[in-house]
Design an enzyme around this catalytic site. Structure first.
Site, mmCIF file in Angstrom:
data_model
loop_
_atom_site.group_PDB
_atom_site.id
_atom_site.type_symbol
_atom_site.label_atom_id
_atom_site.label_comp_id
_atom_site.label_asym_id
_atom_site.label_seq_id
_atom_site.Cartn_x
_atom_site.Cartn_y
_atom_site.Cartn_z
ATOM 1 N N GLY A 46 36.870 43.204 42.532
ATOM 2 C CA GLY A 46 36.484 43.437 41.056
ATOM 3 C C GLY A 46 36.574 41.728 40.824
ATOM 4 O O GLY A 46 38.080 41.178 40.510
ATOM 5 N N GLN A 51 37.524 37.984 32.400
ATOM 6 C CA GLN A 51 37.730 37.125 33.981
ATOM 7 C C GLN A 51 38.098 35.379 33.578
ATOM 8 O O GLN A 51 39.007 34.265 34.586
ATOM 9 C CB GLN A 51 38.425 38.073 34.743
ATOM 10 C CG GLN A 51 39.478 39.206 34.594
ATOM 11 C CD GLN A 51 39.322 39.635 36.168
ATOM 12 O OE1 GLN A 51 39.438 40.583 35.984
ATOM 13 N NE2 GLN A 51 40.939 39.671 36.557
ATOM 14 N N GLU A 138 37.792 47.647 36.113
ATOM 15 C CA GLU A 138 37.197 46.515 35.489
ATOM 16 C C GLU A 138 36.844 46.830 34.291
ATOM 17 O O GLU A 138 36.733 45.755 33.546
ATOM 18 C CB GLU A 138 35.969 46.392 36.421
ATOM 19 C CG GLU A 138 36.260 45.610 37.638
ATOM 20 C CD GLU A 138 37.515 44.515 37.843
ATOM 21 O OE1 GLU A 138 37.237 43.518 37.275
ATOM 22 O OE2 GLU A 138 38.325 45.037 38.383
HETATM 23 ZN ZN ZN Z 1 41.657 42.435 36.500
#
Ligand code: ZN
Length: 188
Positions: A46, A51, A138
């Site tokens: 994921g 990110q 996530e």
């Molecule tokens: Zn993560």
């Protein structure tokens, strides 16, 4: 599209809350492509938009194993609408290279979100499956929450972070999950 740089624990965007998507525009579908390209390039299960430095409420998951065809799932503006049970989950994160630790998760969840076409869907993930755990992991990224905030053993986790030259745990950010903790202890 493009493989993007994955931010590492300690970088600011990972702790910032993400904004709702108002329209699944080309900008968003391009972002989804980048997330998928980057996740597959890194062999991840994921990846969430913060990110790669984009604080918007989007993440992607693919829990297919190596001998199964790709099965990307896109979540835009996700909301976990039901949760129950508890499991111990050994997790890592692309923003924490090589560092894994045990965390507390709900066993069963139900999530609603929009897909990459802006169409709403509801998904159920049960029995502490990889999908159930990945969705929780996530989804947390969108609120600046990281898996280490759910750790079962704080001292062990601190050692693991140190070993991988990652910044320390922030004790103030540890999440109080007494109920999950008790149920996991009873299961063991
Ligand atoms: Zn993560």
């Amino acid at each position: 599209m493009a493989i993007r740089r994955v931010l590492k624990y300690g970088e600011k965007s990972l702790r910032e809350p993400s904004k709702e998507v108002h329209k699944v525009s080309k900008k968003i579908t391009d972002l989804v492509r980048d997330l998928l390209d980057t996740m597959y390039a890194q062999n991840g299960v994921g990846l969430a938009a913060p990110q790669i430095g984009e604080n918007v409420r989007v993440f992607v998951i693919d829990v297919a194993t190596n001998n199964e065809p790709l099965n990307p799932i896109v979540f835009i503006n996700p909301k976990i609408i039901k949760k129950s049970g508890a499991v111990k989950s050994n997790e890592g994160c692309l923003s924490f290279p090589e560092a894994y630790t045990d965390v507390k998760r709900y066993k069963n969840i139900m999530v609603k979100a929009l897909n990459e076409h802006g169409k709403p869907f509801v998904m159920e993930a049960k029995d502490g499956s990889l999908l159930a755990r990945a969705i929780q992991h996530e989804n947390d990224h969108l609120d600046g929450i990281l898996f280490i905030d759910h750790c079962i053993n704080r001292f062990e986790t601190e050692e693991i972070l140190k070993k991988h030259n990652l910044p320390n745990l922030n004790p103030d950010l540890l999440i109080d999950e007494k109920e999950l903790e008790e149920e996991i202890a009873n299961n063991d």
